[in-house]
Scaffold this active site. Structure first.
Site, PDB file in Angstrom:
ATOM      1  NE  ARG A 129      -4.377  -1.390   1.963  1.00  0.00           N
ATOM      2  CZ  ARG A 129      -4.615  -2.349   2.839  1.00  0.00           C
ATOM      3  NH1 ARG A 129      -3.791  -2.526   3.861  1.00  0.00           N
ATOM      4  NH2 ARG A 129      -5.649  -3.154   2.711  1.00  0.00           N
ATOM      5  N   GLY A 130       1.961   1.228   0.710  1.00  0.00           N
ATOM      6  CA  GLY A 130       2.836   2.398   0.766  1.00  0.00           C
ATOM      7  C   GLY A 130       3.356   2.783  -0.608  1.00  0.00           C
TER       8      GLY A 130
END
Length: 362
Positions: free
Chosen positions: A285-286
């Site tokens: 997600r980062g």
């Protein structure tokens, strides 16, 4: 009969300071797929004021008249099942403008209030099983704001995050099955002194910002004067900044239209992933959010290619809340992101890695 006059909201462009929070909110408006914003900080720092100001700033959206889900007449992903059925029957839909919804989720809300439930009044009076939409329906194509999100019940948090991630809300109640769009920018705020957030919850927010009380006496006086002037004459104060409001609104609209044309070089993608790997960020997600936020910032700045400066300005907001907490480490999580970014992007870190401000009214 005259329409009731709309209640004045403190203008977004008149908010003083808190550049990081304003930037994160703007980027999520330009690209809602970023995944929302978590705002942590002191009480009385303008969190709610800024969020309501942004919703008021945005141009009206076109919705199908009478539809409780703010359905779009053209986008199938933003249409309720009722609207889809009407289109299949070749009905002519009436379109009306509606202000971007800004929905507050109270701490005491129940799951039925959030997701929707059976319309008891219709069931008793007409003997019909009808669905009464909840707050998720009302928030579609707008903002859902959860103040003190760290105090929200875990089961409500799970429902909220599932809808935010999928863009849909599905309800099964007493023989009634309803599925409707729930595309909204999720904004949470809280005070760290009142309890920590679960790491799983933090990770689901696209960006995280920290707001602090202004300490500079001159700036504090300026904030007080601005607020006093607005309270004494809301119309006059708002009219005085109308030019700034319209200019920023137009920049947002232009950025939304330009977003799909913005590209990011493969080398920059590799470096973003290298930063995430070096910081030991779990999952991907980062990486995804940093790419999206950088592209949204490039679009906002009228560019079609992402550069290092744009990545530098969003990296901390996108990654600081995904780092594993080390109770023995003294360095702030945001500073850790800056330090690793400077190493990966081969910068000295003295000037250009610590102060990335956005001139919102330029």
């Amino acid at each position: 009969m005259n329409e009731p006059r709309k209640r004045r909201v403190f203008p977004f462009t008149a908010v003083i300071g808190q550049e990081e929070m304003r930037l994160a909110l703007l980027l999520n408006v330009i690209d809602p797929r970023i995944g929302g914003v978590m705002i942590m900080g002191d009480r009385g720092t303008g969190k709610s004021t800024t969020i309501r100001g942004l919703a008021d700033l945005l141009p009206d959206i076109e919705v199908v008249a009478g539809d409780p889900y703010n359905s779009s007449a053209t986008d199938p992903d933003l249409q309720s099942s009722e609207v889809c059925e009407r289109l299949q029957r070749n009905e002519t839909l009436i379109i009306e403008p509606r202000q971007v919804p800004m929905v507050d989720l109270p701490l005491g809300a129940t799951e039925d209030r959030l997701c929707g439930t059976i319309d008891i009044e219709k069931a008793l009076s007409e003997g019909v099983r009808a669905f009464e939409p909840g707050l998720l329906a009302k928030a579609n194509r707008g903002f859902l704001y959860v103040d003190e999100v760290n105090l929200l019940d875990d089961h409500l948090v799970d429902v909220l995050l599932d809808s935010a991630a999928s863009g849909w809300n599905t309800v099964e109640r007493e023989g009634v099955s309803v599925r409707h769009p729930a595309r909204f920018v999720l904004i949470g705020s809280g005070n760290p002194e009142e309890g920590e957030l679960r790491p799983q919850l933090l990770d689901r927010f696209g960006m995280s910002v920290e707001v602090r009380t202004v300490r500079d006496p001159e700036l504090r006086v300026q904030v007080v004067e601005q607020r006093t002037a607005f309270d004494n004459d809301p119309d006059g104060f708002s009219n005085a900044v109308n030019g700034n409001q319209f200019a920023l609104q137009q920049r947002i609209v232009d950025a939304q239209q330009r977003l799909n044309q913005v590209s990011i070089d493969d080398d920059l993608r590799l470096r973003i992933s290298a930063v995430c790997s070096e910081l030991d960020v779990d999952g991907l997600r980062g990486d995804i959010v940093t790419n999206r936020a950088a592209r949204a910032l490039a679009a906002f700045e009228s560019r079609t290619e992402v550069n290092e400066e744009q990545i530098a300005r969003v990296a901390s907001c996108c990654l600081r809340h995904r780092l594993r907490k080390d109770p023995l480490e003294q360095i702030d999580s945001g500073d850790r992101v800056v330090k690793v970014f400077c190493q990966v992007f081969e910068r000295d870190g003295s000037n250009d890695c610590t102060d990335f401000k956005l001139a919102l009214t330029a």
